[in-house]
Design a protein around this motif. Structure first.
Motif, PDB file in Angstrom:
ATOM      1  N   THR A   1       0.834  -1.205   0.000  1.00 18.62           N
ATOM      2  CA  THR A   1       0.000   0.000   0.000  1.00 18.62           C
ATOM      3  C   THR A   1       0.867   1.252   0.000  1.00 18.62           C
ATOM      4  OG1 THR A   1      -1.745  -1.173   1.214  1.00 18.62           O
ATOM      5  CG2 THR A   1      -1.820   1.230   1.250  1.00 18.62           C
TER       6      THR A   1
ATOM      7  N   ALA B   1       0.496   3.315  -9.263  1.00 16.54           N
ATOM      8  CA  ALA B   1      -0.901   3.366  -8.820  1.00 16.54           C
ATOM      9  C   ALA B   1      -1.842   3.496 -10.009  1.00 16.54           C
ATOM     10  CB  ALA B   1      -1.095   4.528  -7.849  1.00 16.54           C
TER      11      ALA B   1
ATOM     12  N   TYR C   1      -4.559   0.768 -11.302  1.00 15.78           N
ATOM     13  CA  TYR C   1      -5.965   1.172 -11.375  1.00 15.78           C
ATOM     14  C   TYR C   1      -6.552   0.867 -12.755  1.00 15.78           C
ATOM     15  CZ  TYR C   1     -10.040   4.299 -11.434  1.00 15.78           C
ATOM     16  OH  TYR C   1     -11.306   4.822 -11.558  1.00 15.78           O
TER      17      TYR C   1
ATOM     18  N   CYS D   1      -7.226  -1.056  -4.365  1.00 16.04           N
ATOM     19  CA  CYS D   1      -6.644  -0.183  -5.396  1.00 16.04           C
ATOM     20  C   CYS D   1      -7.627   0.152  -6.506  1.00 16.04           C
ATOM     21  CB  CYS D   1      -5.389  -0.830  -5.975  1.00 16.04           C
ATOM     22  SG  CYS D   1      -4.073  -1.020  -4.757  1.00 16.04           S
TER      23      CYS D   1
END
Length: 517
Positions: A310, A320, A324, A482
């Motif tokens: 994380t 990230a 995604y 996420c």
């Protein structure tokens, strides 16, 4: 005069000893105490202290007052210890004595025939489709419980301590998979639980025995941490044995009533059935050891890895975003494949938002998660740099010579160091310290590395049996987190590891949360 002469002799001895080490690689030593002083000074940053020495030489020899530790980061040396000459490097009696009060004679604290017998049984069980399907259901259930807590916090602009939440999630999950019971530490009000608290305290106290030379005296006198440990173990044992007795009664009732639907698929139930073999000689104590070994192995390691993952994702915006997009694409394609009409998600409406999260979780199973290659790469890259077990010591039965020529003596310790190995340019190239999930992908597909180079799950005969299960839980949780949340570190919150056998964060991971459409 005599005292003055003695002092001169001692000072000369120390001077000559130190002078002789000018060109020596590795920690510098002092007469009698070896490298203990330097190691103590660097204790809180020991993993990075070892990185410095193992960057200069693939092996670091650290003499101590009563033994010698040899730290290795070269895959050839690691293969020799974990596979080629496996029998010469057991867990050892010292490790067993430290951990016996909690782990007993379970698989992670055993050597020889006792270890081989448990390993054979456990490997068969972990390959069971029933256990895999049961674990998938459990991991999905508790990932959604975590999501509900995060959703609530996001709507109320509350900070969360993510590592604590992940520890609760993995403890609840592993107790459900291991015991078949719900202990409820991840309930919305985050309640205290005597078993969970005792389990945490016992885990910490037995770990501290590795650096406390007086623990046996404290145990004998029943004072300090050792007195607390006794109380914790009693609570753990009372809970565990009561579950074992209850489960045995449930199995008997299910058989007598002929209702197979009452049979459970948790690890304890399976081992109870196996223990009924006339030749097994298994006792309730054996069952207790089996289950607690799997709980201790599957709880902290998974939660720690999820915490670091994380953190790495939120501090690498490009990672990230790629993750995604992979999850959004997966959601659309998987829903189409399963003919599912996705709920319209309004991030300002908690009901529709949570419905969409639940719907997405329903698309996640063992096979579909296997197609999320970038997610798998992100977790693996996290483990390369932040392995859950940063060091793993082995005893030495007989004198030996490692492939690089280093001599090791019987009675000493050899420790391979996953934390250092992941940061070595001679293992991973000039970008070794960079967080780069792409290094694990080739033409978009995940590519494994040698287990003697990527040692997060051990290698050789003791390679982790729960590797696939750990990846399953981590991918299930991270896919949901996420896809629907964006995390930010609370300003000023320090992130550093705590010097324990597991690479947990010393101050937890305090975050703020934003919802994603």
């Amino acid at each position: 005069m005599d005292l003055w002469m003695i002092a001169c002799v001692i000072l000369t001895w120390i001077f000559i000893h130190r002078l002789s080490q000018r060109y020596k690689k590795g920690p510098k030593t002092w007469p009698l105490v070896g490298a203990a002083i330097e190691q103590l000074i660097n204790f809180d940053r020991m993993h990075d202290w070892l990185v410095e020495y193992l960057s200069e030489s693939k092996t670091a020899v650290v003499p101590m007052p009563f033994t010698t530790y040899t730290y290795i980061a070269d895959p050839a040396n690691v293969e020799h210890v974990l596979k080629t000459n496996f029998a010469n490097y057991p867990k050892g009696v010292v490790y067993h004595s430290y951990m016996e009060v909690l782990l007993g004679d379970g698989i992670f604290n055993a050597d020889g025939e006792l270890w081989r017998k448990q390993r054979k049984t456990a490997s068969f069980e972990f390959a069971s489709k029933n256990l895999r399907d049961f674990s998938t259901t459990v991991f999905r259930e508790y990932s959604l419980k975590l999501s509900a807590i995060l959703s609530e916090a996001s709507f109320h602009n509350q900070e969360v301590e993510m590592q604590d939440l992940l520890m609760r999630m993995t403890l609840d999950s592993i107790c459900k998979v291991g015991f078949g019971v719900e202990i409820g530490t991840l309930a919305p009000n985050l309640p205290d639980n005597h078993f969970a608290q005792s389990f945490d305290n016992a885990n910490i106290i037995v770990t501290l025995r590795f650096i406390d030379p007086l623990w046996k005296i404290k145990k004998f006198l029943n004072v300090g941490r050792e007195a607390l440990l006794d109380k914790c173990i009693k609570i753990i044992d009372d809970f565990t044995y009561s579950v074992i007795r209850r489960r045995k009664a449930e199995i008997v009732e299910a058989r007598e009533s002929g209702r197979k639907s009452m049979m459970k698929h948790d690890i304890l139930s399976r081992f109870i059935e196996l223990s009924e073999d006339m030749e097994s000689n298994s006792t309730d104590k054996n069952l207790r050891d089996v289950v607690l070994n799997f709980v201790i192995a599957g709880r902290d390691t998974t939660a720690t890895t999820l915490s670091w993952a994380t953190y790495m994702i939120m501090t690498h915006a490009d990672v990230a975003e790629k993750l995604y997009l992979e999850l959004k694409t997966f959601e659309k394609e998987q829903a189409k494949e399963e003919n599912v009409s996705l709920v319209q998600c309004d991030t300002e409406d908690s009901e529709s938002f949570n419905q969409r999260v639940t719907q997405f979780a329903g698309l996640l199973n063992y096979d579909s998660l296997g197609r999320l290659y970038y997610l798998h790469a992100v977790i693996t890259e996290t483990l390369r740099l932040y392995p859950a077990v940063p060091q793993d010591p082995k005893g030495i039965l007989k004198d030996d010579v490692l492939p690089d020529g280093t001599k090791v003596r019987a009675g000493g310790m050899v420790t391979y160091v996953p934390y250092s190995m992941g940061r070595m340019e001679y293992n991973w190239g000039p970008d070794a310290t960079s967080f780069k999930p792409e290094r694990w992908l080739k033409d978009g597909f995940f590519q494994n590395a040698s287990p003697f180079k990527f040692t997060a799950f051990q290698a050789g005969p003791r390679i982790c049996l729960g590797k696939d299960s750990a990846y399953l839980q981590m991918k299930m949780a991270l896919a949901i987190l996420c896809r629907f949340y964006k995390f930010s570190l609370v300003p000023g919150h320090p992130v550093k590891y705590r010097m324990m056998t597991i690479l947990s964060m010393a101050h937890g991971l305090k975050l703020t949360i934003a919802r994603r459409s």
